[in-house]
Design an enzyme around this catalytic site. Structure first.
Site, PDB file in Angstrom:
ATOM      1  N   LEU A 236      -1.373-184.333  99.040  1.00 61.20           N
ATOM      2  CA  LEU A 236      -2.632-184.369  98.405  1.00 61.20           C
ATOM      3  C   LEU A 236      -2.444-184.905  96.911  1.00 61.20           C
ATOM      4  CD1 LEU A 236      -4.451-181.309  99.736  1.00 61.20           C
ATOM      5  CD2 LEU A 236      -4.579-183.635 100.493  1.00 61.20           C
ATOM      6  N   ASP A 237      -3.406-185.631  96.148  1.00 61.47           N
ATOM      7  CA  ASP A 237      -3.291-186.018  94.827  1.00 61.47           C
ATOM      8  C   ASP A 237      -3.534-184.576  94.087  1.00 61.47           C
ATOM      9  OD1 ASP A 237      -3.320-188.717  95.459  1.00 61.47           O
ATOM     10  OD2 ASP A 237      -5.750-188.465  95.014  1.00 61.47           O
ATOM     11  N   THR A 238      -2.821-184.698  93.034  1.00 67.10           N
ATOM     12  CA  THR A 238      -2.509-183.490  92.102  1.00 67.10           C
ATOM     13  C   THR A 238      -3.999-182.668  91.818  1.00 67.10           C
ATOM     14  OG1 THR A 238      -0.920-184.152  90.715  1.00 67.10           O
ATOM     15  CG2 THR A 238      -2.137-182.371  89.794  1.00 67.10           C
TER      16      THR A 238
ATOM     17  N   ARG B 179     -11.385-191.672  97.368  1.00 64.64           N
ATOM     18  CA  ARG B 179     -11.878-191.991  96.330  1.00 64.64           C
ATOM     19  C   ARG B 179     -12.354-193.300  96.071  1.00 64.64           C
ATOM     20  NH1 ARG B 179      -7.087-189.431  92.777  1.00 64.64           N
ATOM     21  NH2 ARG B 179      -8.599-189.879  91.101  1.00 64.64           N
TER      22      ARG B 179
END
Length: 305
Positions: free
Chosen positions: A136-138, A240
């Site tokens: 997962l992205d931060t 996104r």
């Protein structure tokens, strides 16, 4: 203290099959077999060490002792809070809060999920490096899947390529999405001039996202939509980018056109992952409720539609 060696045992159910072919049929890759042979593993048939050219017969017991894995040289083991959702000898499911990286980066070299898992493995004498199956992205919260052995990582990666690995996200996006359910199939590639940003481009990699509207609401007179998203591919920033392309960027995602008025990070949460356990073959599903910062966006809304 002794290391906890990873071992698998199989019972042969057919006559006259080479050990090599038998192991391949159980998903053990050529690369893994090479590691078993040269890096400290063992292949036993009925308790006796054999080569992959050994001919098996029905009823034989095959035992694979996997070699210990060297921890990644650049990954510093650290102690800290890990919210473990599920763990067994093969897999580790962790809930990651927003703001914590999955793996070290230039901006966050320490304190990531991978650092803490490496510290856990070191403390428990687990002879493995960290294998990240889902990342997962931060600033994305939710569930992360880790494998505790390179063989398990290989099996889960194969399952993911066959779309047998399910991932469901919840996001809050800007504007009202008119359709209740639809699919986005748009290729994604690196944006020209950027090493981080991605964009929809025809020479990009195939990407598919299923979208289902959960609710429409207003905050301060402005429209928003809560959506459930199912990934069929795993491109960088896929959700996104696809929602930006649709004209409905994620709330808080300033990299892709979202406003920071309501939340200071992209409103994206991995709410569920599901797969078949690589060893037991049992279907598993894990879920995670919305974090407080996303929950309050809809709870405090002016109205719902």
């Amino acid at each position: 203290m002794n290391e906890k060696k990873f071992t698998l045992e199989y019972i042969v159910e057919q006559d006259r099959i080479l050990l090599r072919e038998f192991l391949h049929g159980h998903g053990i890759s050529k690369r893994t077999l090479t590691a078993v042979k040269y890096d400290g593993g063992r292949l036993l048939v009925n308790g006796t060490e054999q080569t992959v050219r050994h001919m098996l017969t029905r009823g034989d017991t095959v035992t694979v002792h996997f070699p210990p894995e060297e921890p990644s040289a650049g990954l510093v083991p650290q102690t800290g809070k890990l919210e473990i959702v599920y763990e067994d000898e093969a897999i580790l499911i962790i809930h990651k809060p927003a703001g914590q990286g999955t793996i070290p980066s230039r901006d966050q070299p320490n304190g990531t999920v991978a650092n803490l898992v490496a510290g856990k493995f070191e403390a428990e004498n687990v002879p493995s490096t960290v294998h990240v199956v889902t990342r997962l992205d931060t600033d994305t919260s939710g569930l992360v899947c880790m494998a505790k052995n390179r063989h398990i990582h290989h099996l889960l990666s194969e399952q993911m390529q066959m779309t047998g690995f399910k991932r469901r996200y919840i996001a809050i996006v800007e504007g009202y999405i008119e359709k209740d359910a639809f699919t986005i199939e748009q290729p994604i590639g690196r944006k020209d001039g950027s090493i981080i940003e991605r964009t929809v481009r025809q020479d990009g990699q195939y990407a598919r996202t299923d979208v289902q509207v959960l609710g429409r609401f207003e905050r301060n007179g402005e429209p928003y939509t809560s959506v459930s998203l199912k990934l069929h591919t795993g491109r960088t920033h896929q959700i996104r980018v696809h929602m930006q392309w649709l004209g409905h960027p994620l709330v808080g995602d300033d990299l892709y056109g979202g406003s920071l008025k309501l939340i200071g990070r992209q409103a994206l949460h991995c709410a569920a992952i599901g797969f078949v356990h690589p060893l037991t073959k049992e279907p598993l599903t894990f879920t995670s409720g919305l974090p407080v910062d996303m929950e309050r966006l809809t709870a405090d809304s002016d109205q719902s539609k």
